[in-house]
Design an enzyme around this catalytic site. Structure first.
Site, PDB file in Angstrom:
ATOM      1  N   SER A  37       0.830  -1.196   0.000  1.00 43.17           N
ATOM      2  CA  SER A  37       0.000   0.000   0.000  1.00 43.17           C
ATOM      3  C   SER A  37       0.871   1.254   0.000  1.00 43.17           C
ATOM      4  O   SER A  37       1.815   1.347   0.777  1.00 43.17           O
ATOM      5  CB  SER A  37      -0.866  -0.049   1.266  1.00 43.17           C
ATOM      6  OG  SER A  37      -1.677   1.070   1.337  1.00 43.17           O
ATOM      7  N   GLY A  51      -1.612   2.524  -7.954  1.00 43.42           N
ATOM      8  CA  GLY A  51      -2.743   3.264  -8.512  1.00 43.42           C
ATOM      9  C   GLY A  51      -2.283   4.396  -9.415  1.00 43.42           C
ATOM     10  O   GLY A  51      -2.861   4.625 -10.478  1.00 43.42           O
ATOM     11  N   ARG A  89     -13.010   5.974  -0.008  1.00 37.93           N
ATOM     12  CA  ARG A  89     -12.306   7.208   0.354  1.00 37.93           C
ATOM     13  C   ARG A  89     -13.031   8.376  -0.323  1.00 37.93           C
ATOM     14  O   ARG A  89     -13.798   8.157  -1.273  1.00 37.93           O
ATOM     15  CB  ARG A  89     -10.859   7.152  -0.157  1.00 37.93           C
ATOM     16  CG  ARG A  89     -10.020   6.101   0.542  1.00 37.93           C
ATOM     17  CD  ARG A  89      -8.640   6.000  -0.099  1.00 37.93           C
ATOM     18  NE  ARG A  89      -7.912   4.864   0.449  1.00 37.93           N
ATOM     19  CZ  ARG A  89      -7.034   4.144  -0.239  1.00 37.93           C
ATOM     20  NH1 ARG A  89      -6.776   4.419  -1.497  1.00 37.93           N
ATOM     21  NH2 ARG A  89      -6.420   3.129   0.332  1.00 37.93           N
ATOM     22  N   ARG A 118      -0.346  10.938   1.411  1.00 38.15           N
ATOM     23  CA  ARG A 118      -1.592  10.709   0.661  1.00 38.15           C
ATOM     24  C   ARG A 118      -2.787  11.145   1.510  1.00 38.15           C
ATOM     25  O   ARG A 118      -3.801  11.609   0.980  1.00 38.15           O
ATOM     26  CB  ARG A 118      -1.710   9.236   0.258  1.00 38.15           C
ATOM     27  CG  ARG A 118      -2.864   8.952  -0.685  1.00 38.15           C
ATOM     28  CD  ARG A 118      -2.841   7.549  -1.257  1.00 38.15           C
ATOM     29  NE  ARG A 118      -3.175   6.543  -0.254  1.00 38.15           N
ATOM     30  CZ  ARG A 118      -3.206   5.236  -0.492  1.00 38.15           C
ATOM     31  NH1 ARG A 118      -2.911   4.777  -1.697  1.00 38.15           N
ATOM     32  NH2 ARG A 118      -3.516   4.395   0.458  1.00 38.15           N
ATOM     33  N   ARG A 122      -0.924  -1.034   7.523  1.00 35.17           N
ATOM     34  CA  ARG A 122      -0.411  -1.163   6.155  1.00 35.17           C
ATOM     35  C   ARG A 122       1.112  -1.272   6.137  1.00 35.17           C
ATOM     36  O   ARG A 122       1.675  -2.040   5.356  1.00 35.17           O
ATOM     37  CB  ARG A 122      -0.890   0.008   5.293  1.00 35.17           C
ATOM     38  CG  ARG A 122      -2.327  -0.185   4.842  1.00 35.17           C
ATOM     39  CD  ARG A 122      -3.019   1.086   4.429  1.00 35.17           C
ATOM     40  NE  ARG A 122      -4.453   0.818   4.327  1.00 35.17           N
ATOM     41  CZ  ARG A 122      -5.093   0.543   3.193  1.00 35.17           C
ATOM     42  NH1 ARG A 122      -4.439   0.540   2.065  1.00 35.17           N
ATOM     43  NH2 ARG A 122      -6.383   0.264   3.185  1.00 35.17           N
ATOM     44  N   ASP A 161      11.022   4.531  -7.659  1.00 36.91           N
ATOM     45  CA  ASP A 161      11.720   5.619  -6.979  1.00 36.91           C
ATOM     46  C   ASP A 161      11.306   6.903  -7.679  1.00 36.91           C
ATOM     47  O   ASP A 161      10.423   7.607  -7.225  1.00 36.91           O
ATOM     48  CB  ASP A 161      13.239   5.359  -7.063  1.00 36.91           C
ATOM     49  CG  ASP A 161      14.012   6.303  -6.175  1.00 36.91           C
ATOM     50  OD1 ASP A 161      13.400   7.231  -5.639  1.00 36.91           O
ATOM     51  OD2 ASP A 161      15.242   6.119  -6.035  1.00 36.91           O
TER      52      ASP A 161
HETATM   53  N1  LIG Z   1      -6.616 -10.002  -3.704  1.00 37.29           N
HETATM   54  C1  LIG Z   1      -7.080  -8.801  -4.036  1.00 37.29           C
HETATM   55  N2  LIG Z   1      -6.481  -7.691  -3.595  1.00 37.29           N
HETATM   56  C2  LIG Z   1      -6.977  -6.495  -3.980  1.00 37.29           C
HETATM   57  C3  LIG Z   1      -8.086  -6.379  -4.838  1.00 37.29           C
HETATM   58  N3  LIG Z   1      -8.339  -5.074  -5.038  1.00 37.29           N
HETATM   59  C4  LIG Z   1      -7.407  -4.391  -4.354  1.00 37.29           C
HETATM   60  N4  LIG Z   1      -6.580  -5.260  -3.720  1.00 37.29           N
HETATM   61  C5  LIG Z   1      -5.414  -4.952  -2.900  1.00 37.29           C
HETATM   62  O1  LIG Z   1      -5.819  -4.534  -1.629  1.00 37.29           O
HETATM   63  C6  LIG Z   1      -4.833  -3.684  -1.089  1.00 37.29           C
HETATM   64  C7  LIG Z   1      -5.479  -2.466  -0.483  1.00 37.29           C
HETATM   65  O2  LIG Z   1      -6.068  -1.700  -1.511  1.00 37.29           O
HETATM   66  P1  LIG Z   1      -6.695  -0.279  -1.174  1.00 37.29           P
HETATM   67  O3  LIG Z   1      -7.648  -0.414  -0.028  1.00 37.29           O
HETATM   68  O4  LIG Z   1      -7.233   0.297  -2.426  1.00 37.29           O
HETATM   69  O5  LIG Z   1      -5.462   0.547  -0.610  1.00 37.29           O
HETATM   70  P2  LIG Z   1      -4.135   1.085  -1.301  1.00 37.29           P
HETATM   71  O6  LIG Z   1      -3.379  -0.066  -1.871  1.00 37.29           O
HETATM   72  O7  LIG Z   1      -3.438   1.695  -0.159  1.00 37.29           O
HETATM   73  O8  LIG Z   1      -4.515   2.081  -2.337  1.00 37.29           O
HETATM   74  C8  LIG Z   1      -3.856  -3.396  -2.211  1.00 37.29           C
HETATM   75  O9  LIG Z   1      -2.722  -4.223  -2.032  1.00 37.29           O
HETATM   76  C9  LIG Z   1      -4.591  -3.797  -3.440  1.00 37.29           C
HETATM   77  O10 LIG Z   1      -3.696  -4.251  -4.460  1.00 37.29           O
HETATM   78  C10 LIG Z   1      -8.703  -7.585  -5.286  1.00 37.29           C
HETATM   79  O11 LIG Z   1      -9.663  -7.612  -6.046  1.00 37.29           O
HETATM   80  N5  LIG Z   1      -8.156  -8.760  -4.873  1.00 37.29           N
HETATM   81  N1  LIG Z   2       7.542   7.618  -7.471  1.00 38.32           N
HETATM   82  C1  LIG Z   2       6.852   8.344  -6.610  1.00 38.32           C
HETATM   83  N2  LIG Z   2       7.474   9.323  -5.916  1.00 38.32           N
HETATM   84  C2  LIG Z   2       6.780  10.068  -5.006  1.00 38.32           C
HETATM   85  N3  LIG Z   2       5.474   9.901  -4.739  1.00 38.32           N
HETATM   86  C3  LIG Z   2       4.819   8.932  -5.391  1.00 38.32           C
HETATM   87  C4  LIG Z   2       5.462   8.113  -6.359  1.00 38.32           C
HETATM   88  N4  LIG Z   2       4.556   7.235  -6.842  1.00 38.32           N
HETATM   89  C5  LIG Z   2       3.382   7.500  -6.217  1.00 38.32           C
HETATM   90  N5  LIG Z   2       3.530   8.527  -5.348  1.00 38.32           N
HETATM   91  C6  LIG Z   2       2.513   9.085  -4.432  1.00 38.32           C
HETATM   92  O1  LIG Z   2       2.408   8.144  -3.357  1.00 38.32           O
HETATM   93  C7  LIG Z   2       1.054   8.081  -2.904  1.00 38.32           C
HETATM   94  C8  LIG Z   2       0.594   6.623  -2.961  1.00 38.32           C
HETATM   95  O2  LIG Z   2       0.450   6.251  -4.318  1.00 38.32           O
HETATM   96  P1  LIG Z   2      -0.749   5.305  -4.787  1.00 38.32           P
HETATM   97  O3  LIG Z   2      -0.681   5.259  -6.281  1.00 38.32           O
HETATM   98  O4  LIG Z   2      -2.018   5.745  -4.152  1.00 38.32           O
HETATM   99  O5  LIG Z   2      -0.271   3.917  -4.151  1.00 38.32           O
HETATM  100  P2  LIG Z   2      -0.979   2.483  -4.090  1.00 38.32           P
HETATM  101  O6  LIG Z   2      -2.049   2.453  -5.142  1.00 38.32           O
HETATM  102  O7  LIG Z   2       0.139   1.516  -4.364  1.00 38.32           O
HETATM  103  O8  LIG Z   2      -1.517   2.348  -2.713  1.00 38.32           O
HETATM  104  C9  LIG Z   2       0.243   8.992  -3.776  1.00 38.32           C
HETATM  105  O9  LIG Z   2       0.028  10.202  -3.096  1.00 38.32           O
HETATM  106  C10 LIG Z   2       1.119   9.207  -5.019  1.00 38.32           C
HETATM  107  O10 LIG Z   2       0.905  10.468  -5.592  1.00 38.32           O
END
Ligand SMILES: Nc1nc2c(ncn2[C@@H]2O[C@H](COP(=O)(O)OP(=O)(O)O)[C@@H](O)[C@H]2O)c(=O)[nH]1
Ligand SMILES: Nc1ncnc2c1ncn2[C@@H]1O[C@H](COP(=O)(O)OP(=O)(O)O)[C@@H](O)[C@H]1O
Length: 400
Positions: free
Chosen positions: A142, A147, A173, A266, A277, A301
């Site tokens: 996470s 994303g 969110r 974030r 997380r 990075d």
């Molecule tokens: N196994 C599984 N994991 C998921 C799915 N959708 C999201 N995730 C994972 O759940 C975790 C948490 O996702 P989220 O709540 O969106 O938080 P974020 O990763 O911090 O943006 C992340 O590792 C996602 O890749 C799904 O459909 N299946």
């Molecule tokens: N390479 C990077 N350097 C700095 N900040 C980043 C980078 N990649 C993503 N971010 C920032 O880090 C935060 C988490 O990214 P996000 O895409 O939401 O992560 P995830 O989907 O893996 O949980 C966001 O605010 C995003 O803008």
């Protein structure tokens, strides 16, 4: 289990030939594989879906199988051709994107489900013409930037990629929209749907349930797009062992300190959720790097550099190598046709009568390179018009 419905008895006693329609006018075909006779056709229950029944010839009994996958709607008839572990169904007079289906009867997925459920299982999977690229599974802790990278890809290539919208029991969110970022759902509803076999994979992540429905992946395939799944390591492992062939990418942070900074900046989680997380992140990174699940590991990075690397490993460096859907042409199956099989080529003899003459077209459907399958779509079908016969002339035309 039970006895043969009366209307079928006459037909079955006459030992129908594989793939031929029964004569009782119900648009049903039979396909015999070993002791089992698969009777496939329009349901009599008013649902308009195609029903499957199995007659066990050695026991003289009917088996009502558990049917997985989205069922095709019934048509004005169909042809059935047995292909090793599945039955190809060609629906007559259906729309071009709805005419080719597979009923899996002995594939790895079906065998797994039979073992798990202890019942006879068959599974539907719609056939997709062409060779859409493999789906992409992206995992990582996470806050690593999954994303963000996926959004960049979807923004630059909107017609090429489609996002698999997962189900989750976590709360939305601020900016998240139901049906776009996730299908936000109740735990009891999701658990019931998991039991009903509607999910390709699911996992409990950071205290919430997440899962990819079969439909989420099918919708993207039907749109002719390459599917992107953002799922955790457990989910990636499940998909790895499923029939959904995919490219698996694990995204790593440059350091735990940077990961924490990104999560905090974030500003979408409470302190308690951030700590949870971060605790899970170490184990995920360990598994992501050491397991054999992932084909590629990307370090996020510098965002721009990481995105360029992602594009490169998806074959998008420089010129874009993708087949636009329209280039594949249309495959139209008329009501009047007959079907034969030569190795893994299906020859479809289409007869159409104009005002003055009758013409025949031969279409060859190539099933030698099938990919994917239930749960989800079966890709890799190819077709070719191999001749048209009218007044003794034969034309040759390559359609795809
Ligand atoms: N196994 C599984 N994991 C998921 C799915 N959708 C999201 N995730 C994972 O759940 C975790 C948490 O996702 P989220 O709540 O969106 O938080 P974020 O990763 O911090 O943006 C992340 O590792 C996602 O890749 C799904 O459909 N299946
Ligand atoms: N390479 C990077 N350097 C700095 N900040 C980043 C980078 N990649 C993503 N971010 C920032 O880090 C935060 C988490 O990214 P996000 O895409 O939401 O992560 P995830 O989907 O893996 O949980 C966001 O605010 C995003 O803008």
């Amino acid at each position: 289990m039970g006895e043969a419905p009366a209307f079928l008895v006459d037909d079955l006693q006459n030992e129908p030939l594989n793939g031929f329609e029964l004569k009782n006018g119900t648009c049903k075909t039979t396909t015999t594989i070993g002791n089992k006779m698969y009777v496939i056709g329009g349901a009599d229950d008013g649902t308009l879906s195609i029903e499957v029944q199995i007659f066990d010839r050695s026991l003289g009994e009917w088996i009502h199988p558990t049917v997985h996958g989205t069922k095709p709607l019934s048509s004005k008839g169909h042809s059935a051709v047995f292909l090793n572990d599945r039955i190809l169904i060609l629906k007559k007079g259906a729309k071009s994107d709805d005419q080719i289906w597979f009923l899996e009867v002995d594939t790895q997925y079906v065998r797994q489900q039979q073992k798990q459920l202890g019942t006879e299982v068959v599974a539907w999977s719609k056939g997709v013409i062409g060779n859409a690229e493999k789906p992409v599974v992206i995992s990582g802790p996470s806050g690593v930037g999954k994303g963000t990278l996926i959004s960049m890809l979807m923004k630059e290539f909107p017609s090429m990629f489609g996002f698999s919208v997962s189900h989750t029991t976590r709360a939305p969110r601020g900016m998240e929209k139901d049906g776009v970022h996730y299908h936000f759902t109740e735990k009891s509803v999701m658990e019931k749907e998991i039991k009903d076999g509607k999910f390709l994979e699911f996992a409990s992540v950071h205290g919430n349930l997440y899962g990819t429905s079969v439909e989420a992946v099918e919708v993207v395939a039907d749109a002719g797009k390459r599917c992107i799944l953002d799922i955790d390591v457990q989910g990636a492992r499940s998909v790895r062992s499923s029939s959904l062939e995919a490219v698996f990418i694990f995204v790593c942070p440059p350091s735990m300190e940077e990961l924490e900074k990104r999560l905090r900046d974030r500003g979408t989680e409470t302190e308690e959720q951030i700590l949870k997380r971060l605790r899970n992140a170490a184990a995920e990174i360990e598994q992501g790097k050491s397991s054999n699940i992932f084909d590629f590991i990307l370090y996020n990075d510098n965002l721009e550099e990481c995105y360029e690397k992602l594009k490169k490993l998806l074959g998008l460096g420089g010129c874009v190598a993708a087949t636009p859907k329209s280039a594949l042409g249309e495959f139209n199956l008329p009501l009047d046709h007959s079907v034969s099989k030569i190795d893994d080529k299906i020859i479809i003899n289409c007869i159409s009568s104009g005002l003055e003459k009758e013409s025949k077209n031969l279409i060859m459907l190539d099933v030698s390179a099938l990919k994917g399958g239930a749960p989800g779509r079966t890709r890799g079908l190819d077709f070719q018009a191999i001749g048209s016969f009218s007044d003794g002339l034969i034309g040759m035309e390559r359609l795809s």
